[in-house]
Design a protein around this motif. Structure first.
Motif, PDB file in Angstrom:
ATOM      1  N   ILE A  57       4.927 -12.216  12.648  1.00 62.51           N
ATOM      2  CA  ILE A  57       3.791 -11.296  12.697  1.00 62.51           C
ATOM      3  C   ILE A  57       3.985 -10.153  11.711  1.00 62.51           C
ATOM      4  O   ILE A  57       3.059  -9.748  10.994  1.00 62.51           O
ATOM      5  CB  ILE A  57       3.601 -10.760  14.135  1.00 62.51           C
ATOM      6  N   SER A  58       5.210  -9.619  11.631  1.00 61.30           N
ATOM      7  CA  SER A  58       5.503  -8.530  10.715  1.00 61.30           C
ATOM      8  C   SER A  58       5.311  -8.965   9.265  1.00 61.30           C
ATOM      9  O   SER A  58       4.776  -8.219   8.441  1.00 61.30           O
ATOM     10  CB  SER A  58       6.932  -8.032  10.928  1.00 61.30           C
ATOM     11  N   ALA A  59       5.765 -10.190   8.948  1.00 62.86           N
ATOM     12  CA  ALA A  59       5.596 -10.698   7.583  1.00 62.86           C
ATOM     13  C   ALA A  59       4.120 -10.802   7.225  1.00 62.86           C
ATOM     14  O   ALA A  59       3.709 -10.466   6.102  1.00 62.86           O
ATOM     15  CB  ALA A  59       6.272 -12.064   7.451  1.00 62.86           C
ATOM     16  N   PHE A  60       3.323 -11.245   8.174  1.00 63.14           N
ATOM     17  CA  PHE A  60       1.881 -11.342   7.940  1.00 63.14           C
ATOM     18  C   PHE A  60       1.271  -9.962   7.697  1.00 63.14           C
ATOM     19  O   PHE A  60       0.463  -9.775   6.787  1.00 63.14           O
ATOM     20  CB  PHE A  60       1.209 -12.018   9.139  1.00 63.14           C
ATOM     21  N   LEU A  61       1.675  -8.986   8.521  1.00 68.07           N
ATOM     22  CA  LEU A  61       1.132  -7.630   8.375  1.00 68.07           C
ATOM     23  C   LEU A  61       1.543  -7.006   7.049  1.00 68.07           C
ATOM     24  O   LEU A  61       0.737  -6.335   6.384  1.00 68.07           O
ATOM     25  CB  LEU A  61       1.589  -6.760   9.548  1.00 68.07           C
ATOM     26  N   HIS A  62       2.802  -7.218   6.642  1.00 67.82           N
ATOM     27  CA  HIS A  62       3.258  -6.672   5.360  1.00 67.82           C
ATOM     28  C   HIS A  62       2.550  -7.364   4.194  1.00 67.82           C
ATOM     29  O   HIS A  62       2.239  -6.714   3.189  1.00 67.82           O
ATOM     30  CB  HIS A  62       4.772  -6.829   5.237  1.00 67.82           C
ATOM     31  N   ALA A  63       2.322  -8.677   4.328  1.00 65.36           N
ATOM     32  CA  ALA A  63       1.584  -9.385   3.277  1.00 65.36           C
ATOM     33  C   ALA A  63       0.150  -8.873   3.182  1.00 65.36           C
ATOM     34  O   ALA A  63      -0.406  -8.711   2.088  1.00 65.36           O
ATOM     35  CB  ALA A  63       1.596 -10.889   3.565  1.00 65.36           C
ATOM     36  N   ARG A  64      -0.436  -8.597   4.335  1.00 61.86           N
ATOM     37  CA  ARG A  64      -1.787  -8.044   4.347  1.00 61.86           C
ATOM     38  C   ARG A  64      -1.803  -6.654   3.692  1.00 61.86           C
ATOM     39  O   ARG A  64      -2.715  -6.323   2.932  1.00 61.86           O
ATOM     40  CB  ARG A  64      -2.281  -7.942   5.791  1.00 61.86           C
ATOM     41  N   GLY A  65      -0.766  -5.847   3.991  1.00 63.29           N
ATOM     42  CA  GLY A  65      -0.661  -4.536   3.365  1.00 63.29           C
ATOM     43  C   GLY A  65      -0.521  -4.641   1.853  1.00 63.29           C
ATOM     44  O   GLY A  65      -1.079  -3.842   1.104  1.00 63.29           O
ATOM     45  N   PHE A  66       0.243  -5.655   1.411  1.00 61.19           N
ATOM     46  CA  PHE A  66       0.400  -5.878  -0.030  1.00 61.19           C
ATOM     47  C   PHE A  66      -0.939  -6.200  -0.682  1.00 61.19           C
ATOM     48  O   PHE A  66      -1.265  -5.677  -1.754  1.00 61.19           O
ATOM     49  CB  PHE A  66       1.393  -7.016  -0.260  1.00 61.19           C
ATOM     50  N   MET A  67      -1.738  -7.046  -0.050  1.00 62.56           N
ATOM     51  CA  MET A  67      -3.038  -7.414  -0.610  1.00 62.56           C
ATOM     52  C   MET A  67      -3.987  -6.215  -0.649  1.00 62.56           C
ATOM     53  O   MET A  67      -4.733  -6.024  -1.618  1.00 62.56           O
ATOM     54  CB  MET A  67      -3.659  -8.556   0.213  1.00 62.56           C
ATOM     55  N   GLU A  68      -3.964  -5.401   0.405  1.00 71.91           N
ATOM     56  CA  GLU A  68      -4.819  -4.210   0.419  1.00 71.91           C
ATOM     57  C   GLU A  68      -4.412  -3.242  -0.690  1.00 71.91           C
ATOM     58  O   GLU A  68      -5.269  -2.674  -1.373  1.00 71.91           O
ATOM     59  CB  GLU A  68      -4.734  -3.524   1.786  1.00 71.91           C
ATOM     60  N   GLU A  69      -3.109  -3.075  -0.874  1.00 73.95           N
ATOM     61  CA  GLU A  69      -2.617  -2.189  -1.937  1.00 73.95           C
ATOM     62  C   GLU A  69      -2.985  -2.742  -3.305  1.00 73.95           C
ATOM     63  O   GLU A  69      -3.353  -1.999  -4.222  1.00 73.95           O
ATOM     64  CB  GLU A  69      -1.096  -2.047  -1.820  1.00 73.95           C
ATOM     65  N   LEU A  70      -2.896  -4.080  -3.434  1.00 76.31           N
ATOM     66  CA  LEU A  70      -3.241  -4.724  -4.693  1.00 76.31           C
ATOM     67  C   LEU A  70      -4.722  -4.528  -5.020  1.00 76.31           C
ATOM     68  O   LEU A  70      -5.091  -4.246  -6.165  1.00 76.31           O
ATOM     69  CB  LEU A  70      -2.910  -6.218  -4.625  1.00 76.31           C
ATOM     70  N   LYS A  71      -5.574  -4.658  -4.004  1.00 80.89           N
ATOM     71  CA  LYS A  71      -7.009  -4.452  -4.212  1.00 80.89           C
ATOM     72  C   LYS A  71      -7.307  -3.022  -4.627  1.00 80.89           C
ATOM     73  O   LYS A  71      -8.086  -2.766  -5.538  1.00 80.89           O
ATOM     74  CB  LYS A  71      -7.775  -4.800  -2.932  1.00 80.89           C
ATOM     75  N   LYS A  72      -6.671  -2.053  -3.928  1.00 85.96           N
ATOM     76  CA  LYS A  72      -6.893  -0.648  -4.262  1.00 85.96           C
ATOM     77  C   LYS A  72      -6.441  -0.345  -5.681  1.00 85.96           C
ATOM     78  O   LYS A  72      -7.142   0.339  -6.437  1.00 85.96           O
ATOM     79  CB  LYS A  72      -6.122   0.246  -3.277  1.00 85.96           C
ATOM     80  N   THR A  73      -5.252  -0.858  -6.045  1.00 85.91           N
ATOM     81  CA  THR A  73      -4.731  -0.612  -7.390  1.00 85.91           C
ATOM     82  C   THR A  73      -5.625  -1.240  -8.444  1.00 85.91           C
ATOM     83  O   THR A  73      -5.902  -0.623  -9.481  1.00 85.91           O
ATOM     84  CB  THR A  73      -3.308  -1.188  -7.509  1.00 85.91           C
ATOM     85  N   SER A  74      -6.098  -2.472  -8.175  1.00 83.82           N
ATOM     86  CA  SER A  74      -6.970  -3.155  -9.134  1.00 83.82           C
ATOM     87  C   SER A  74      -8.267  -2.395  -9.326  1.00 83.82           C
ATOM     88  O   SER A  74      -8.734  -2.194 -10.456  1.00 83.82           O
ATOM     89  CB  SER A  74      -7.256  -4.583  -8.663  1.00 83.82           C
ATOM     90  N   LYS A  75      -8.867  -1.954  -8.209  1.00 80.49           N
ATOM     91  CA  LYS A  75     -10.106  -1.185  -8.313  1.00 80.49           C
ATOM     92  C   LYS A  75      -9.886   0.113  -9.070  1.00 80.49           C
ATOM     93  O   LYS A  75     -10.710   0.518  -9.901  1.00 80.49           O
ATOM     94  CB  LYS A  75     -10.654  -0.893  -6.910  1.00 80.49           C
ATOM     95  N   LYS A  76      -8.753   0.787  -8.780  1.00 79.75           N
ATOM     96  CA  LYS A  76      -8.449   2.048  -9.444  1.00 79.75           C
ATOM     97  C   LYS A  76      -8.279   1.847 -10.941  1.00 79.75           C
ATOM     98  O   LYS A  76      -8.777   2.634 -11.761  1.00 79.75           O
ATOM     99  CB  LYS A  76      -7.172   2.649  -8.840  1.00 79.75           C
ATOM    100  N   GLU A  77      -7.555   0.761 -11.319  1.00 80.02           N
ATOM    101  CA  GLU A  77      -7.345   0.494 -12.733  1.00 80.02           C
ATOM    102  C   GLU A  77      -8.655   0.171 -13.441  1.00 80.02           C
ATOM    103  O   GLU A  77      -8.878   0.607 -14.568  1.00 80.02           O
ATOM    104  CB  GLU A  77      -6.371  -0.679 -12.899  1.00 80.02           C
ATOM    105  N   VAL A  78      -9.528  -0.592 -12.770  1.00 78.13           N
ATOM    106  CA  VAL A  78     -10.824  -0.922 -13.369  1.00 78.13           C
ATOM    107  C   VAL A  78     -11.642   0.334 -13.606  1.00 78.13           C
ATOM    108  O   VAL A  78     -12.227   0.533 -14.679  1.00 78.13           O
ATOM    109  CB  VAL A  78     -11.596  -1.912 -12.468  1.00 78.13           C
ATOM    110  N   VAL A  79     -11.675   1.218 -12.586  1.00 76.81           N
ATOM    111  CA  VAL A  79     -12.429   2.469 -12.723  1.00 76.81           C
ATOM    112  C   VAL A  79     -11.855   3.325 -13.839  1.00 76.81           C
ATOM    113  O   VAL A  79     -12.587   3.882 -14.663  1.00 76.81           O
ATOM    114  CB  VAL A  79     -12.415   3.255 -11.387  1.00 76.81           C
ATOM    115  N   GLU A  80     -10.502   3.428 -13.890  1.00 73.00           N
ATOM    116  CA  GLU A  80      -9.868   4.236 -14.933  1.00 73.00           C
ATOM    117  C   GLU A  80     -10.157   3.682 -16.316  1.00 73.00           C
ATOM    118  O   GLU A  80     -10.453   4.437 -17.247  1.00 73.00           O
ATOM    119  CB  GLU A  80      -8.355   4.288 -14.696  1.00 73.00           C
ATOM    120  N   GLN A  81     -10.093   2.357 -16.455  1.00 75.72           N
ATOM    121  CA  GLN A  81     -10.354   1.755 -17.760  1.00 75.72           C
ATOM    122  C   GLN A  81     -11.805   1.961 -18.187  1.00 75.72           C
ATOM    123  O   GLN A  81     -12.090   2.192 -19.363  1.00 75.72           O
ATOM    124  CB  GLN A  81     -10.037   0.246 -17.723  1.00 75.72           C
TER     125      GLN A  81
END
Length: 443
Positions: A126-150
């Motif tokens: 369960i913890s691995a799933f939650l951490h993987a989900r956190g990774f995907m959320e962070e990845l989405k936020k970073t991608s959106k931020k980079e797109v906006v900055e660019q």
């Protein structure tokens, strides 16, 4: 943790309590339900909040976007240690304090090792799933931020570039009209000829002003025409020498750069028949140079520096190579970088949009497929472990599907996030970028 996460843990505790109360409790009383709810809440909140605190702390100290590999290693180690400790604490409170099914000595003697190991595996999944989900959320936020900055950077650079280019029209027109005004009184016939030639030159200005780069050949031809106009006015007071390599003709420079620099030469230096101003335009290494002998004219009004500053800023928006200025007691030289290609000349065709969209769709499908696989693993494997331990304690056959499927999930993860086609594409792009930087450095 956020309020939303606390509410989710509460619902998990209620759902788990109902499940065990309805299917595994013979004496269905309020007291037994409350005990079941208390035990479920214990595991849900201790394990949930513990993993949540670890995840939040690591997100602040070691974000996924900044150090992915390091974060992954630390996450694995931390959740392994933390969940073993948390599970043992929960089991001790459950069996020794709440249910009073064992004493402290019995609990630590090894009697509950199988139960502890079973709960640790569930907690880790369960913890691995939650951490993987956190990774995907962070990845989405970073991608959106980079797109906006660019996008912001692109808009800012484009607006700045347009402002710089718009300076050329009034600057060129102002200087040309000054020359024409002088010729009208001195030589009306030459003024008429100058007006005709100026119209041709201004047509070139209008044609090139919307371009980021032009060929050296076009710029040289334009400069020669402009020099003829200057020669008409100054006659023997100004001489021009062109010595540009033919192989540089198909390369690129900033449009109207030579015209602006020629204006600067005339503006800042005096020229007479006895002391002519010699202006040379020639190739030197990977630069196009404009050099004049230094005959500084006294300036009544300080120069605004629009011409040279304009060129420097436009080059800074197009390439990392710099415009160099050399000045001595005898000469003044400006070196313009000659570019082999157009760095910012990127045209996206409709078919490229379709390819990019299909590629993005494929990527999203791969990621969704992996998380569907991981979710199934986290649900089915604990169920198989429970069935195995509940029906047969002597032979633990659940290890085979858990390990076999686990290897498959790990392989799927590497294929999607690290060692599959995306990795190959990243390496190809990395090699291409290195080669491009190397080529740019060898201009």
């Amino acid at each position: 943790m956020k309020r939303k996460s606390i509410i989710v843990l509460l619902w998990v505790a209620i759902g788990t309590a109902l499940f065990f109360f309805l299917f595994f409790t013979e004496d269905k009383t309020i007291d037994n339900f409350m005990l079941s709810f208390l035990i479920s809440s214990l595991y849900s909140f201790v394990l949930g909040i513990g993993n949540g605190v670890i995840n939040d702390y690591l997100n602040k100290k070691i974000p996924w976007s900044q150090a992915t590999t390091r974060r992954a290693i630390i996450s694995v180690v931390s959740i392994l240690i933390a969940n073993i400790i948390l599970v043992y604490v929960c089991n001790y409170i459950n069996f020794v304090i709440f249910q009073k099914a064992a004493t402290s000595e019995e609990f630590f003697s090894g009697k509950y090792n199988a139960t502890n190991w079973f709960m640790v595996n569930i907690a880790l999944l369960i913890s691995a799933f939650l951490h993987a989900r956190g990774f995907m959320e962070e990845l989405k936020k970073t991608s959106k931020k980079e797109v906006v900055e660019q996008k912001l950077i692109a808009k800012s650079a484009n607006a700045q570039f347009e402002t710089l280019k718009n300076q050329l029209d009034p600057h060129f027109l102002f200087n040309s009209l000054n020359v024409l005004s002088s010729l009208i009184d001195e030589n009306p016939k030459q003024a008429q000829k100058f007006t005709s030639s100026m119209s041709k030159i201004y047509r070139y200005v209008l044609e090139q002003k919307d371009k980021e780069l032009v060929t050296v050949e076009d710029e040289i031809e334009f400069a020669k025409t402009y020099c003829e106009l200057l020669k008409t006015r100054f006659e023997d007071s100004v001489d021009f020498v062109f010595d540009v390599r033919k192989e540089d003709y198909r390369k690129y420079v900033v449009p109207l750069s030579l015209q602006l620099l020629l204006e600067n030469c005339i503006k800042h230096n005096f020229a007479t028949s006895s002391k002519p101003l010699l202006i040379r335009i020639f190739s030197e290494n990977d630069d196009l140079c404009i050099e004049n002998n230094l005959q500084v004219r006294e300036q009544i009004k300080e120069s605004a520096g629009i011409g040279l500053a304009n060129i420097v800023q436009r080059y800074s928006l197009l390439t990392k190579r710099n415009v160099f200025i050399e000045k001595s007691e005898d000469y003044f030289k400006v070196k313009l970088p000659v570019l082999s290609d157009k760095p910012n000349d990127v045209s996206i065709k409709p078919e490229d949009h379709d390819k990019a969209y299909k590629k993005a769709q494929k990527r999203v499908k791969e990621i969704k497929g992996f998380y569907a696989n991981l979710t199934s693993y986290c649900i089915i494997i604990p169920f198989l472990i429970f069935i195995n331990l509940y029906t047969q304690n002597n032979y633990h056959w659940f290890w085979w599907p858990m390990l076999g499927w686990g290897v498959g999930v790990a392989s799927h993860a590497f294929q999607v996030f690290g060692v599959g086609e995306p990795w190959k594409e990243r390496k190809i792009q990395e090699i291409m970028n290195k080669q491009k930087n190397k080529d740019n450095g060898n201009f």
